[in-house]
Write a protein that holds these residues in place. Sequence first.
Motif, PDB file in Angstrom:
ATOM      1  N   LEU A   1       0.836  -1.195   0.000  1.00 55.05           N
ATOM      2  CA  LEU A   1       0.000   0.000   0.000  1.00 55.05           C
ATOM      3  C   LEU A   1       0.876   1.253   0.000  1.00 55.05           C
ATOM      4  N   PHE A   2       0.603   2.125  -0.943  1.00 51.11           N
ATOM      5  CA  PHE A   2       1.407   3.328  -1.180  1.00 51.11           C
ATOM      6  C   PHE A   2       0.464   4.531  -1.107  1.00 51.11           C
ATOM      7  N   ALA A   3       0.661   5.381  -0.098  1.00 53.19           N
ATOM      8  CA  ALA A   3      -0.208   6.543   0.095  1.00 53.19           C
ATOM      9  C   ALA A   3       0.293   7.737  -0.706  1.00 53.19           C
ATOM     10  N   VAL A   4      -0.644   8.386  -1.396  1.00 52.24           N
ATOM     11  CA  VAL A   4      -0.338   9.537  -2.245  1.00 52.24           C
ATOM     12  C   VAL A   4      -1.288  10.677  -1.866  1.00 52.24           C
ATOM     13  N   PRO A   5      -0.802  11.923  -1.817  1.00 52.02           N
ATOM     14  CA  PRO A   5      -1.709  13.042  -1.520  1.00 52.02           C
ATOM     15  C   PRO A   5      -2.854  13.101  -2.522  1.00 52.02           C
TER      16      PRO A   5
ATOM     17  N   THR B   1       0.294   9.340   9.716  1.00 49.27           N
ATOM     18  CA  THR B   1      -0.403   8.484  10.681  1.00 49.27           C
ATOM     19  C   THR B   1      -0.571   7.077  10.136  1.00 49.27           C
ATOM     20  N   PHE B   2      -1.052   6.965   8.899  1.00 52.00           N
ATOM     21  CA  PHE B   2      -1.273   5.647   8.305  1.00 52.00           C
ATOM     22  C   PHE B   2       0.045   4.893   8.123  1.00 52.00           C
ATOM     23  N   VAL B   3       1.088   5.609   7.693  1.00 51.68           N
ATOM     24  CA  VAL B   3       2.391   4.967   7.515  1.00 51.68           C
ATOM     25  C   VAL B   3       2.988   4.604   8.870  1.00 51.68           C
ATOM     26  N   GLY B   4       2.877   5.506   9.825  1.00 52.85           N
ATOM     27  CA  GLY B   4       3.441   5.262  11.151  1.00 52.85           C
ATOM     28  C   GLY B   4       2.799   4.098  11.873  1.00 52.85           C
ATOM     29  N   GLU B   5       1.501   3.914  11.652  1.00 46.71           N
ATOM     30  CA  GLU B   5       0.789   2.807  12.293  1.00 46.71           C
ATOM     31  C   GLU B   5       0.992   1.486  11.560  1.00 46.71           C
ATOM     32  N   GLY B   6       1.655   1.539  10.406  1.00 50.02           N
ATOM     33  CA  GLY B   6       1.897   0.314   9.653  1.00 50.02           C
ATOM     34  C   GLY B   6       0.732  -0.119   8.794  1.00 50.02           C
ATOM     35  N   GLN B   7      -0.284   0.736   8.656  1.00 47.21           N
ATOM     36  CA  GLN B   7      -1.432   0.396   7.810  1.00 47.21           C
ATOM     37  C   GLN B   7      -1.123   0.627   6.341  1.00 47.21           C
ATOM     38  N   VAL B   8      -0.120   1.466   6.077  1.00 48.71           N
ATOM     39  CA  VAL B   8       0.348   1.748   4.723  1.00 48.71           C
ATOM     40  C   VAL B   8       1.866   1.618   4.739  1.00 48.71           C
ATOM     41  N   ASP B   9       2.423   1.058   3.666  1.00 51.42           N
ATOM     42  CA  ASP B   9       3.863   0.776   3.637  1.00 51.42           C
ATOM     43  C   ASP B   9       4.709   1.985   3.256  1.00 51.42           C
ATOM     44  N   LEU B  10       4.248   2.718   2.251  1.00 49.05           N
ATOM     45  CA  LEU B  10       4.991   3.856   1.710  1.00 49.05           C
ATOM     46  C   LEU B  10       4.072   5.060   1.616  1.00 49.05           C
ATOM     47  N   GLY B  11       4.667   6.245   1.600  1.00 57.36           N
ATOM     48  CA  GLY B  11       3.844   7.433   1.443  1.00 57.36           C
ATOM     49  C   GLY B  11       4.646   8.616   0.938  1.00 57.36           C
ATOM     50  N   ILE B  12       3.967   9.476   0.209  1.00 53.71           N
ATOM     51  CA  ILE B  12       4.532  10.761  -0.196  1.00 53.71           C
ATOM     52  C   ILE B  12       3.755  11.840   0.544  1.00 53.71           C
ATOM     53  N   THR B  13       4.461  12.666   1.274  1.00 47.23           N
ATOM     54  CA  THR B  13       3.814  13.742   2.020  1.00 47.23           C
ATOM     55  C   THR B  13       4.830  14.849   2.243  1.00 47.23           C
ATOM     56  N   GLY B  14       4.437  15.860   2.994  1.00 50.95           N
ATOM     57  CA  GLY B  14       5.351  16.956   3.281  1.00 50.95           C
ATOM     58  C   GLY B  14       6.137  16.698   4.555  1.00 50.95           C
TER      59      GLY B  14
ATOM     60  N   GLY C   1       9.420   7.921  18.001  1.00 45.03           N
ATOM     61  CA  GLY C   1       8.839   8.786  16.982  1.00 45.03           C
ATOM     62  C   GLY C   1       7.481   8.290  16.536  1.00 45.03           C
ATOM     63  N   SER C   2       7.155   8.582  15.290  1.00 47.07           N
ATOM     64  CA  SER C   2       5.818   8.296  14.776  1.00 47.07           C
ATOM     65  C   SER C   2       5.698   6.918  14.147  1.00 47.07           C
ATOM     66  N   GLY C   3       6.789   6.196  14.049  1.00 46.00           N
ATOM     67  CA  GLY C   3       6.732   4.878  13.415  1.00 46.00           C
ATOM     68  C   GLY C   3       7.005   4.906  11.931  1.00 46.00           C
ATOM     69  N   CYS C   4       7.271   6.099  11.380  1.00 45.51           N
ATOM     70  CA  CYS C   4       7.623   6.175   9.965  1.00 45.51           C
ATOM     71  C   CYS C   4       9.038   6.719   9.810  1.00 45.51           C
TER      72      CYS C   4
ATOM     73  N   ARG D   1       7.922   1.396   9.519  1.00 41.19           N
ATOM     74  CA  ARG D   1       8.857   0.453  10.132  1.00 41.19           C
ATOM     75  C   ARG D   1       8.245  -0.940  10.226  1.00 41.19           C
ATOM     76  N   LYS D   2       6.993  -1.058   9.759  1.00 39.57           N
ATOM     77  CA  LYS D   2       6.306  -2.358   9.764  1.00 39.57           C
ATOM     78  C   LYS D   2       5.890  -2.715   8.337  1.00 39.57           C
ATOM     79  N   GLN D   3       6.845  -2.695   7.422  1.00 41.30           N
ATOM     80  CA  GLN D   3       6.537  -2.918   6.008  1.00 41.30           C
ATOM     81  C   GLN D   3       6.081  -4.353   5.747  1.00 41.30           C
ATOM     82  N   SER D   4       5.141  -4.486   4.827  1.00 37.29           N
ATOM     83  CA  SER D   4       4.654  -5.822   4.466  1.00 37.29           C
ATOM     84  C   SER D   4       5.558  -6.490   3.439  1.00 37.29           C
ATOM     85  N   ASN D   5       6.283  -5.682   2.649  1.00 36.56           N
ATOM     86  CA  ASN D   5       7.121  -6.238   1.578  1.00 36.56           C
ATOM     87  C   ASN D   5       8.363  -5.353   1.407  1.00 36.56           C
ATOM     88  N   PRO D   6       9.385  -5.538   2.252  1.00 34.17           N
ATOM     89  CA  PRO D   6      10.584  -4.684   2.186  1.00 34.17           C
ATOM     90  C   PRO D   6      11.273  -4.692   0.824  1.00 34.17           C
ATOM     91  N   GLU D   7      11.266  -5.837   0.132  1.00 35.02           N
ATOM     92  CA  GLU D   7      11.929  -5.906  -1.174  1.00 35.02           C
ATOM     93  C   GLU D   7      11.239  -5.002  -2.189  1.00 35.02           C
TER      94      GLU D   7
END
Length: 347
Positions: free
Chosen positions: A21-25, A73-86, A122-125, A251-257
């Motif tokens: 899961l990759f979060a995008v604005p 928040t979503f990335v830090g909680e591990g619900q999303v693996d990657l994200g683009i944000t500010g 920190g926030s987990g991301c 820090r809780k990625q589902s697929n590090p590769e």
Amino acid sequence: MAFLAEADITRCITRIEGRLLFAVPKKGRLNQAALNLLEGADVQFRREHRLDIALVKNLPIALIFLPAADIPTFVGEGQVDLGITGFDQVQEHDAGVRALNRARRFSGEITPEQENAQSSKGSGCETIMDLGFGGCKLQVQVPVTGNYSSPKDLVGKNIGTSFVNLARRYFANLELEIDAANEQPNPDSIKFTSKLRTNIIELSGSVEAACALGVADGIVDLVESGETMKAAGLKPIDTVIETGAILIKSRKQSNPELVDLITQRIRGVITAQKYVLCNYNIQRSLVTAATKIAPGKRAPTITSLEEEGWVAVSVMAEKSKIALIMDELTKVGACDILVLDIANTRS
């Protein structure tokens, strides 16, 4: 997510199972640049109308379109693996986590040791890289015609902002400085208190209008060119942080590769945007002088030409400096200079 029937939501959840899961604005100043970056990284997708989930066609990835402020928040909680944000949004989220831990400590829910341990996580991301777009400043702004010339003049006043946690931290530090100067206590005894004298007012939009409407004495808001603030009769008196778009991972990625693969692709796109490929011909005896002007990322590629004593040189050069580089190469004897765009690259 846009409003969907329960059956549609179930289908969406089923379709994203097993995907990274990759979060995008979903909108705002970072949206289009983020989409352009994904296109350059060959992340192929089609976003259906009114859906905030898009399945990537050529990779096991699902794009989740979220408000930029929610992505840490979503990335830090591990619900999303990657994200683009500010960077500002990550800092705001981190400041909120620390403020929550501080409040829990004051209430006796956790010990000071537990507060330090949880805040240090920190926030987990984790920030992967600066993406090179969306640059702006989070600034303290006040009315041009007012009596405020220093941030300390605003202590105890009303401050309008959508960055509540960063504003609270900023003014808490100012209050500590003022208290320390007035009372001159032992520096070791200075600590955050749970009570902030400055009134931080949370606003979700049109923050620049808060002063003119009498809601706030000053504001803390993002500034790009500054034209909007000038039009609102405001001026900057301090910068809280400088910010820009960043790529973050959980820090809780589902697929590090797969995270590493996407990271490499995005880094390649960013490098390609910064560099061009400069090709030129030059006499072999002059190569040393030429390579001092354009040494390349690692080293130039040098190939012998059919004409004796001549070589062809190919080198990556910074796009922002290429005109000057071409001028200098010409001076030392380079000729037939060609500059080509780079679509993508790998380090």
